[in-house]
Scaffold this motif. Sequence first.
Motif, mmCIF file in Angstrom:
data_model
loop_
_atom_site.group_PDB
_atom_site.id
_atom_site.type_symbol
_atom_site.label_atom_id
_atom_site.label_comp_id
_atom_site.label_asym_id
_atom_site.label_seq_id
_atom_site.Cartn_x
_atom_site.Cartn_y
_atom_site.Cartn_z
ATOM 1 N N LYS A 180 -31.149 43.551 -12.192
ATOM 2 C CA LYS A 180 -29.805 43.915 -11.778
ATOM 3 C C LYS A 180 -29.049 42.684 -11.664
ATOM 4 C CE LYS A 180 -30.593 48.365 -9.626
ATOM 5 N NZ LYS A 180 -30.579 48.993 -8.259
ATOM 6 N N GLU A 181 -29.760 41.639 -11.139
ATOM 7 C CA GLU A 181 -29.239 40.324 -10.820
ATOM 8 C C GLU A 181 -28.949 39.611 -12.285
ATOM 9 O OE1 GLU A 181 -27.204 39.453 -8.131
ATOM 10 O OE2 GLU A 181 -27.612 41.428 -7.322
ATOM 11 N N LEU B 71 -38.905 43.595 -9.073
ATOM 12 C CA LEU B 71 -38.645 43.468 -10.454
ATOM 13 C C LEU B 71 -37.134 44.249 -11.075
ATOM 14 C CD1 LEU B 71 -39.176 42.428 -13.379
ATOM 15 C CD2 LEU B 71 -40.359 44.663 -13.796
ATOM 16 N N GLN B 72 -36.996 45.411 -10.373
ATOM 17 C CA GLN B 72 -35.687 46.197 -10.713
ATOM 18 C C GLN B 72 -34.446 45.218 -9.933
ATOM 19 O OE1 GLN B 72 -36.726 50.032 -8.785
ATOM 20 N NE2 GLN B 72 -37.562 50.649 -10.668
ATOM 21 N N GLU C 1 -35.853 34.123 -3.235
ATOM 22 C CA GLU C 1 -36.316 34.446 -1.758
ATOM 23 C C GLU C 1 -34.929 35.248 -1.013
ATOM 24 O OE1 GLU C 1 -38.921 31.897 0.038
ATOM 25 O OE2 GLU C 1 -38.403 30.656 -1.764
ATOM 26 N N PRO C 2 -33.832 34.894 -1.134
ATOM 27 C CA PRO C 2 -32.528 35.380 -0.612
ATOM 28 C C PRO C 2 -32.404 36.783 -1.045
ATOM 29 C CG PRO C 2 -31.831 33.294 -1.308
ATOM 30 C CD PRO C 2 -33.199 33.509 -1.939
ATOM 31 N N LEU C 3 -32.662 36.942 -2.393
ATOM 32 C CA LEU C 3 -32.272 38.633 -2.539
ATOM 33 C C LEU C 3 -33.595 39.564 -2.084
ATOM 34 C CD1 LEU C 3 -31.696 37.864 -6.667
ATOM 35 C CD2 LEU C 3 -30.225 39.221 -4.862
#
Length: 84
Positions: A22-23, A17-18, A56-58
């Motif tokens: 941020k994104e 979640l954090q 998914e990439p993150l």
Amino acid sequence: MKYFILVENASIATNLLQILRKEKIKATLAPTPREASHACGVSVYIYNKEDIEKIEPLAKENNIKIDEIYKSELDFDTKRNKFL
């Protein structure tokens, strides 16, 4: 359709979640839907379907294992049982 990111435990859900916040990806912690039959009772609720492909990439970049992206047609009140 509602989208929940299922992970192993609440700590991982909080970390994810954090990262999403941020994104600027709109998400919140939520109870895992009962029909998901998942051990962890906390999941990450995603508000916009379009954000799913970014997550998914993150998660991979940050060494976070996603167990499943669960889709539910059940009605979900995002204000009920909101943790963070």
